[in-house]
Design an enzyme around this catalytic site. Structure first.
Site, PDB file in Angstrom:
ATOM      1  CD  GLN A 192      39.614  43.638  33.303  1.00 13.22           C
ATOM      2  OE1 GLN A 192      40.125  44.252  32.902  1.00 13.22           O
ATOM      3  NE2 GLN A 192      40.493  43.161  34.168  1.00 13.22           N
ATOM      4  CB  CYS A 339      50.685  34.842  41.847  1.00 16.64           C
ATOM      5  SG  CYS A 339      52.500  34.682  42.210  1.00 16.64           S
TER       6      CYS A 339
HETATM    7  N1  PLP Z   1      37.383  39.165  38.464  1.00 19.09           N
HETATM    8  C1  PLP Z   1      37.691  39.914  36.945  1.00 19.09           C
HETATM    9  C2  PLP Z   1      37.818  39.742  35.799  1.00 19.09           C
HETATM   10  C3  PLP Z   1      39.354  40.357  37.549  1.00 19.09           C
HETATM   11  O1  PLP Z   1      39.511  41.397  36.149  1.00 19.09           O
HETATM   12  C4  PLP Z   1      39.690  40.960  38.737  1.00 19.09           C
HETATM   13  C5  PLP Z   1      40.913  42.010  39.155  1.00 19.09           C
HETATM   14  O2  PLP Z   1      41.582  41.709  38.167  1.00 19.09           O
HETATM   15  C6  PLP Z   1      39.119  40.119  39.660  1.00 19.09           C
HETATM   16  C7  PLP Z   1      37.755  39.526  39.591  1.00 19.09           C
HETATM   17  C8  PLP Z   1      39.206  41.063  41.149  1.00 19.09           C
HETATM   18  O3  PLP Z   1      38.676  41.634  41.379  1.00 19.09           O
HETATM   19  P1  PLP Z   1      39.216  42.741  42.810  1.00 19.09           P
HETATM   20  O4  PLP Z   1      40.721  43.502  41.881  1.00 19.09           O
HETATM   21  O5  PLP Z   1      38.748  43.948  43.116  1.00 19.09           O
HETATM   22  O6  PLP Z   1      39.619  42.495  43.364  1.00 19.09           O
END
Ligand code: PLP
Length: 395
Positions: A192, A339
């Site tokens: 983020q 989800c």
């Molecule tokens: N980590 C955080 C803090 C996120 O906000 C997100 C996505 O919402 C993810 C990991 C997962 O990323 P990705 O959508 O590229 O798998």
């Protein structure tokens, strides 16, 4: 209808934490990469050499922006895979010399991290303790210091929270961990934060850093796990041994070009974009809290957040109802935690912060980004309050 109306033909996109629009400069760089034949980067003919060159140039640029050695950059399919690789790759490497590896993970991590840790603990391959947070969602550093032991395997604390935007005190976390253990690996999920922070400076103390392109104007389906060398990751998936044996699978060269371009643009524009987006977010916060006097700002004033995040809890409101109504009026926001089916779930982040269940039912997250304008803010301030009044259940 003017721009303040709820005309659904107009879209006001205030959901940049979910995903960001692909930046035209990124699309152009990806189109350019696709404009001539691209082979498999492991091959020896000219299209393969071209793919290898683009991949390695992207790797070098990403490494420089993250303050890492290019050999520490592992291309993945995005934030979720990077988080899984950080957790299971570290555990796989540790299992050779530790009876039961131990994990510490903040209670407000994204499910990509939290559920990876819980799955490892559930299968008996690690012990897990969750690190508490305070009412602002900040990791309790003193509490963490008590939990770290000399043989702790991995400590996971995100750089900024996806629901609330709160920026975690990673520097203090690193100090607290290092005071107890020279060998514990520190993983930070910077997915983020990547749009708005200086990644090289702000993640300098972490051994492992996750970034995902689609959160910063890049394409969906590509990210990196950046690790400090020498490598602490054992493979978590097996195959052709790409990415120095750490992540098998033919690399997404065009995605890598997109991620490198998006990160370069974000870094170049960071200060100006942060000021502009924070100014708009503050205007939105003022407008909404003036029109909805009992709106509760989930993150107390004075706590540092990402510039685009505004998280509110609206008493007496069911967020599903509000979000549907907003969607019908072309206004895109989020409940903060959903989800894969899109169903809203009770937020583990708000629960960890001690927000009551009834208040968290009315949780809503607006996230502004580079493309957000003053008109978007004016429209949200005009559209949201009457709808809140209409869906509110008193008592
Ligand atoms: N980590 C955080 C803090 C996120 O906000 C997100 C996505 O919402 C993810 C990991 C997962 O990323 P990705 O959508 O590229 O798998």
């Amino acid at each position: 209808m003017d721009h303040l109306s709820g005309d659904p033909a107009e879209t006001t996109y205030l959901d940049h934490a979910a995903t960001t629009p692909l930046r035209p400069e990124v699309a152009e760089a990806m189109a350019e990469a696709l404009s001539e034949p691209l082979g498999n980067p492991t091959g020896s003919h000219r299209p393969a050499q071209r793919a290898r060159r683009l991949l390695e140039e992207s790797r070098d640029e990403i490494a420089a922006l993250l303050g890492r050695d290019p050999g520490g950059i592992i291309f993945t399919s995005g934030g979720t895979e990077s988080a899984n690789l950080a957790v299971f790759g570290t555990l796989a490497a540790a299992s050779h010399d530790q009876a039961t590896p131990s994990l510490l993970c903040s209670a407000v991590e994204h499910p990509a991290v939290l559920e990876s840790c819980r799955a490892a603990a559930g299968s008996g391959s690690a012990k897990l303790q969750e690190i508490p947070v305070d009412s602002a969602g900040l990791v309790d550093v003193a509490g963490l210091a008590d939990l770290v032991e000399p043989h702790t395997t991995l400590v996971a604390v995100m750089l900024a929270n996806n629901e609330t935007g709160v920026i975690e005190p990673l520097g203090h976390v690193v100090e607290a961990v290092r005071a107890q253990s020279a060998t514990a690996r520190i993983f930070t999920d910077a997915v983020q934060a990547a749009s708005f922070v200086n990644l090289a400076a702000d993640t300098a103390g972490a051994d492992l850093v996750a970034v995902s392109a689609h959160k910063l104007g890049g394409p969906v389906g590509v990210g990196v796990l950046a690790e400090r060398l020498p490598s602490v990751i054992a493979p978590h998936q097996y195959g052709g041994g790409q990415e120095r044996e750490r992540r098998s699978g033919t690399q997404n060269v065009v995605g890598a070009v997109g991620l490198a371009t998006a990160l370069r643009l974000a870094a170049a524009e960071r200060d100006a974009a942060t000021r502009r987006v924070a100014g708009l977010r503050d205007a939105l916060a003022r407008g909404l809290t003036a029109a909805i006097p009992d709106a509760h700002r989930t993150v107390p004033p004075g706590v540092a957040t990402l510039p685009g995040h505004l998280h509110l809890c609206l008493p007496g409101v069911e967020r599903e109802e509000l979000l549907v109504g907003l969607g019908e009026r072309g206004l895109c926001a989020s409940g903060g935690s959903s989800c894969a089916s899109g169903a809203l779930q009770p937020s583990h982040v708000l629960a960890a912060m001690g927000v009551s269940e009834s208040l968290s039912r009315g949780a809503i997250r607006f996230t502004l980004g580079r493309g957000t304008t003053r008109v978007d803010v004016e429209r949200a301030v005009a559209v949201v309050p009457p709808l809140v009044a209409a869906v509110r259940h008193d008592g």
